[in-house]
Scaffold this motif. Structure first.
Motif, PDB file in Angstrom:
ATOM      1  N   TYR A 109      31.314  18.936  62.757  1.00  0.00           N
ATOM      2  CA  TYR A 109      31.144  17.678  62.537  1.00  0.00           C
ATOM      3  C   TYR A 109      29.714  17.158  62.883  1.00  0.00           C
ATOM      4  CZ  TYR A 109      31.756  12.853  63.314  1.00  0.00           C
ATOM      5  OH  TYR A 109      31.527  11.287  62.962  1.00  0.00           O
ATOM      6  N   GLY A 110      28.926  17.743  63.727  1.00  0.00           N
ATOM      7  CA  GLY A 110      27.654  17.438  64.047  1.00  0.00           C
ATOM      8  C   GLY A 110      26.498  17.723  62.881  1.00  0.00           C
ATOM      9  N   PHE A 111      26.916  18.942  62.232  1.00  0.00           N
ATOM     10  CA  PHE A 111      26.189  19.325  61.047  1.00  0.00           C
ATOM     11  C   PHE A 111      26.356  18.596  59.739  1.00  0.00           C
ATOM     12  CE2 PHE A 111      24.483  23.046  63.138  1.00  0.00           C
ATOM     13  CZ  PHE A 111      23.679  23.672  62.213  1.00  0.00           C
ATOM     14  N   ASP A 112      27.440  18.008  59.767  1.00  0.00           N
ATOM     15  CA  ASP A 112      27.666  17.135  58.601  1.00  0.00           C
ATOM     16  C   ASP A 112      27.113  15.676  58.647  1.00  0.00           C
ATOM     17  OD1 ASP A 112      29.057  18.079  56.547  1.00  0.00           O
ATOM     18  OD2 ASP A 112      31.029  17.449  56.949  1.00  0.00           O
ATOM     19  N   ARG A 113      27.189  15.119  60.146  1.00  0.00           N
ATOM     20  CA  ARG A 113      26.725  13.927  60.295  1.00  0.00           C
ATOM     21  C   ARG A 113      24.977  14.083  60.326  1.00  0.00           C
ATOM     22  NH1 ARG A 113      29.183   9.800  59.413  1.00  0.00           N
ATOM     23  NH2 ARG A 113      28.222   8.680  61.073  1.00  0.00           N
ATOM     24  N   LYS A 114      24.443  15.078  60.507  1.00  0.00           N
ATOM     25  CA  LYS A 114      22.974  15.187  60.640  1.00  0.00           C
ATOM     26  C   LYS A 114      22.562  15.557  59.278  1.00  0.00           C
ATOM     27  CE  LYS A 114      19.215  17.438  62.743  1.00  0.00           C
ATOM     28  NZ  LYS A 114      18.356  16.325  63.123  1.00  0.00           N
ATOM     29  N   TYR A 115      22.866  16.342  58.615  1.00  0.00           N
ATOM     30  CA  TYR A 115      22.411  17.019  57.177  1.00  0.00           C
ATOM     31  C   TYR A 115      23.115  16.544  55.736  1.00  0.00           C
ATOM     32  CZ  TYR A 115      19.825  20.096  60.371  1.00  0.00           C
ATOM     33  OH  TYR A 115      19.269  20.511  61.347  1.00  0.00           O
ATOM     34  N   GLY A 116      24.429  15.949  56.149  1.00  0.00           N
ATOM     35  CA  GLY A 116      25.146  15.532  55.212  1.00  0.00           C
ATOM     36  C   GLY A 116      25.722  16.830  54.446  1.00  0.00           C
ATOM     37  N   ALA A 117      25.818  18.085  54.915  1.00  0.00           N
ATOM     38  CA  ALA A 117      26.205  19.212  54.258  1.00  0.00           C
ATOM     39  C   ALA A 117      26.300  20.185  55.537  1.00  0.00           C
ATOM     40  CB  ALA A 117      25.304  19.782  53.256  1.00  0.00           C
ATOM     41  N   ARG A 118      27.170  21.384  55.212  1.00  0.00           N
ATOM     42  CA  ARG A 118      27.121  22.494  56.221  1.00  0.00           C
ATOM     43  C   ARG A 118      27.502  23.780  55.692  1.00  0.00           C
ATOM     44  NH1 ARG A 118      32.461  23.396  58.165  1.00  0.00           N
ATOM     45  NH2 ARG A 118      33.907  21.908  57.317  1.00  0.00           N
ATOM     46  N   ASP A 119      27.156  24.838  56.164  1.00  0.00           N
ATOM     47  CA  ASP A 119      27.696  25.947  55.583  1.00  0.00           C
ATOM     48  C   ASP A 119      28.724  26.467  56.335  1.00  0.00           C
ATOM     49  OD1 ASP A 119      27.931  28.633  55.012  1.00  0.00           O
ATOM     50  OD2 ASP A 119      26.111  29.263  55.361  1.00  0.00           O
ATOM     51  N   TYR A 120      30.102  26.194  55.753  1.00  0.00           N
ATOM     52  CA  TYR A 120      31.281  26.500  56.616  1.00  0.00           C
ATOM     53  C   TYR A 120      31.574  28.118  56.780  1.00  0.00           C
ATOM     54  CZ  TYR A 120      33.086  27.368  51.792  1.00  0.00           C
ATOM     55  OH  TYR A 120      33.203  27.687  50.578  1.00  0.00           O
ATOM     56  N   ARG A 121      30.680  28.977  56.100  1.00  0.00           N
ATOM     57  CA  ARG A 121      31.123  30.352  56.210  1.00  0.00           C
ATOM     58  C   ARG A 121      30.615  30.790  57.771  1.00  0.00           C
ATOM     59  NH1 ARG A 121      27.191  32.641  51.932  1.00  0.00           N
ATOM     60  NH2 ARG A 121      25.993  31.211  53.370  1.00  0.00           N
ATOM     61  N   GLY A 122      31.430  30.874  58.543  1.00  0.00           N
ATOM     62  CA  GLY A 122      31.166  31.288  59.905  1.00  0.00           C
ATOM     63  C   GLY A 122      30.184  30.458  60.687  1.00  0.00           C
ATOM     64  N   GLY A 123      29.876  29.166  60.166  1.00  0.00           N
ATOM     65  CA  GLY A 123      29.131  28.339  61.052  1.00  0.00           C
ATOM     66  C   GLY A 123      27.613  28.461  60.386  1.00  0.00           C
ATOM     67  N   GLY A 124      27.076  29.055  59.696  1.00  0.00           N
ATOM     68  CA  GLY A 124      25.709  29.052  59.194  1.00  0.00           C
ATOM     69  C   GLY A 124      24.685  29.462  60.204  1.00  0.00           C
ATOM     70  N   ARG A 125      23.756  28.424  60.734  1.00  0.00           N
ATOM     71  CA  ARG A 125      22.888  28.540  61.789  1.00  0.00           C
ATOM     72  C   ARG A 125      23.480  28.599  62.836  1.00  0.00           C
ATOM     73  NH1 ARG A 125      18.428  30.996  62.144  1.00  0.00           N
ATOM     74  NH2 ARG A 125      16.929  29.440  63.042  1.00  0.00           N
ATOM     75  N   SER A 126      24.457  27.808  63.159  1.00  0.00           N
ATOM     76  CA  SER A 126      25.263  27.593  64.465  1.00  0.00           C
ATOM     77  C   SER A 126      26.184  28.592  64.930  1.00  0.00           C
ATOM     78  CB  SER A 126      26.001  26.316  64.510  1.00  0.00           C
ATOM     79  OG  SER A 126      27.168  26.479  63.560  1.00  0.00           O
ATOM     80  N   SER A 127      26.026  29.807  64.208  1.00  0.00           N
ATOM     81  CA  SER A 127      27.067  31.034  64.232  1.00  0.00           C
ATOM     82  C   SER A 127      26.257  31.709  65.526  1.00  0.00           C
ATOM     83  CB  SER A 127      26.910  31.889  63.165  1.00  0.00           C
ATOM     84  OG  SER A 127      27.651  33.003  63.409  1.00  0.00           O
ATOM     85  N   GLY A 128      27.160  32.505  66.396  1.00  0.00           N
ATOM     86  CA  GLY A 128      26.651  33.378  67.205  1.00  0.00           C
ATOM     87  C   GLY A 128      25.956  34.441  66.740  1.00  0.00           C
ATOM     88  N   ARG A 129      26.083  34.781  65.348  1.00  0.00           N
ATOM     89  CA  ARG A 129      25.473  35.934  64.845  1.00  0.00           C
ATOM     90  C   ARG A 129      23.915  35.593  64.748  1.00  0.00           C
ATOM     91  NH1 ARG A 129      25.975  40.686  62.806  1.00  0.00           N
ATOM     92  NH2 ARG A 129      24.985  41.417  61.175  1.00  0.00           N
ATOM     93  N   GLU A 130      23.318  34.222  64.891  1.00  0.00           N
ATOM     94  CA  GLU A 130      21.927  34.062  64.854  1.00  0.00           C
ATOM     95  C   GLU A 130      21.319  34.719  65.948  1.00  0.00           C
ATOM     96  OE1 GLU A 130      18.780  31.651  66.857  1.00  0.00           O
ATOM     97  OE2 GLU A 130      20.803  31.664  67.553  1.00  0.00           O
ATOM     98  N   THR A 131      22.126  34.944  67.128  1.00  0.00           N
ATOM     99  CA  THR A 131      21.414  35.453  68.284  1.00  0.00           C
ATOM    100  C   THR A 131      20.829  37.161  67.927  1.00  0.00           C
ATOM    101  OG1 THR A 131      23.458  36.421  69.164  1.00  0.00           O
ATOM    102  CG2 THR A 131      22.785  34.137  69.859  1.00  0.00           C
ATOM    103  N   ILE A 132      21.194  37.600  66.725  1.00  0.00           N
ATOM    104  CA  ILE A 132      20.373  38.862  66.381  1.00  0.00           C
ATOM    105  C   ILE A 132      19.139  38.615  66.584  1.00  0.00           C
ATOM    106  CG2 ILE A 132      19.971  40.133  64.468  1.00  0.00           C
ATOM    107  CD1 ILE A 132      22.745  40.256  63.752  1.00  0.00           C
ATOM    108  N   ALA A 133      18.466  37.640  66.013  1.00  0.00           N
ATOM    109  CA  ALA A 133      17.191  37.439  65.939  1.00  0.00           C
ATOM    110  C   ALA A 133      16.373  37.187  67.281  1.00  0.00           C
ATOM    111  CB  ALA A 133      16.856  36.098  64.825  1.00  0.00           C
ATOM    112  N   ARG A 134      17.054  36.688  68.216  1.00  0.00           N
ATOM    113  CA  ARG A 134      16.745  36.287  69.677  1.00  0.00           C
ATOM    114  C   ARG A 134      16.552  37.653  70.240  1.00  0.00           C
ATOM    115  NH1 ARG A 134      18.592  30.934  71.618  1.00  0.00           N
ATOM    116  NH2 ARG A 134      19.112  29.628  70.008  1.00  0.00           N
TER     117      ARG A 134
END
Length: 363
Positions: A109-134
């Motif tokens: 919901y927050g992504f939609d309100r902020k960007y008007g679009a979202r990557d629904y495939r696993g959450g995109g940048r908000s996915s826990g998989r982003e932590t690989i880079a960290r």
């Protein structure tokens, strides 16, 4: 998208999505001459990769690190270090049924309100998989901190209230069980609880504790860039973290000053130290030479198969049962993430503090 960069001197920028071609990070500000290879990065990535036990997602990813730049003949060159992990086992079709539905507990919901679009495939940048880079960046930071005699060690302190007991604490046990708990009895009890939770199509949360040893007194920038404030930002930026503590944390609010203050003393070698460590190694936003102790509280995994009430993007009330491959508990795989974000923060402030006074400047 702003907000993908962290740090001032030792600085990282992460990129990529859960169901894109891959994820990666660029680390800038690492001094030249640090021995570094892909195996150094892989050791840390292997601790967070999926599919290692029945308590993690069944997604099969090797999470193999590729070191693209910044290293020559086995040592850092002082130029940006670029690292990448390619996605191999995406199942984007698992998410097609929920592309027009907001998942409870997620960032949809927050992504939609902020960007008007979202990557629904696993959450995109908000996915826990982003932590690989960290974790990849944190592996570099940990290698750097070793040069200064600093170690960063995290572990699962509790899962759903089942807590590691001080009289049974054994760090060697941490890597012997799938929950990364340094207490065999607590791990066994937590595993039994998680099996019950999974049978009920639910999930659980918990707490990760991290201990940093060897940090000299004097690290941290007063006022807005206090060491504890920077650590709080780093840890709270990890998805699913909802609480943060340094030292006694919230328990300090129940204590008296005479109980919470750490008396200073001089040890047998003539070094100024403290008799206790209620402050968790930080006073006035600056390290005091004691162990730095912090804790991160993780909420239960929001993706559960149990039926939940929600709404569609058009505002219609509906119900949802989330399918696919999800961790019933985030905590075990988050242990190394907490460790790495802590290391990145300490490394950055350590390098920033090298020019705090003239006597520290090298000729």
């Amino acid at each position: 998208m702003a907000g993908s960069t962290f740090g001032t001197v030792f600085r990282m920028m992460t990129w990529g999505e859960s169901h894109g071609k891959g994820l990666g990070v660029t680390v800038d500000g690492c001094p030249a001459g640090l021995p570094l290879c892909e195996e150094d990065i892989q050791r840390y990535l292997d601790r967070r990769k999926p599919g290692q036990s029945g308590f993690t997602t069944a997604r099969k990813e090797g999470d193999v690190a590729e070191l693209l730049s910044g290293v020559f003949e086995g040592k850092t060159t002082g130029t940006p270090i670029a690292m990448m992990v390619r996605n191999q086992d995406q199942r984007s079709r698992d998410y097609s049924a929920i592309k027009d539905i907001y998942r409870p507990g997620h960032a949809d919901y927050g992504f939609d309100r902020k960007y008007g679009a979202r990557d629904y495939r696993g959450g995109g940048r908000s996915s826990g998989r982003e932590t690989i880079a960290r974790v990849a960046a944190g592996a570099v930071a940990c290698k750097l901190l070793e040069q200064y005699g600093i170690t960063v060690t995290a572990y699962t302190k509790s899962i759903a209230g089942i807590e590691v007991q001080p009289d049974r604490f054994d760090l060697a046990e941490r890597d012997k069980n799938s929950l990364y708990m340094p207490d065999a009895d607590a791990a066994a009890a937590a595993q039994e609880y998680l099996r019950q939770v999974m049978a009920e199509q639910d999930s659980a949360g918990g707490v990760v504790e991290c201990v940093v040893k060897g940090v000299p007194a004097g690290i941290g920038e007063p006022v807005f860039d206090k060491l504890d404030a920077c650590l709080a930002k780093a840890i709270l930026s990890i998805g699913a973290v909802k609480g943060f503590e340094i030292g006694d944390g919230f328990a300090a609010a129940r204590a008296r000053g005479s109980q919470n203050n750490d008396p200073f003393c001089v040890d047998s070698s003539g070094r100024i130290t403290k008799e206790t460590n209620h402050a968790g190694g930080i006073l006035g936003g600056i390290s005091d030479g004691s162990d730095i102790i912090l804790r991160a509280a993780f909420k239960p995994t929001p993706s559960i198969a149990r039926r939940q009430r929600t709404v569609t993007v058009s505002g219609e009330e509906t119900e949802i049962e989330i399918r696919g491959r999800h961790d019933p508990v985030i905590v075990p795989r988050a242990v190394v993430v907490v460790e790495c974000m802590t290391a990145v923060t300490i490394a950055d402030l350590l390098l920033r503090g090298r020019d705090s006074r003239l006597s520290c400047v090298q000729p």
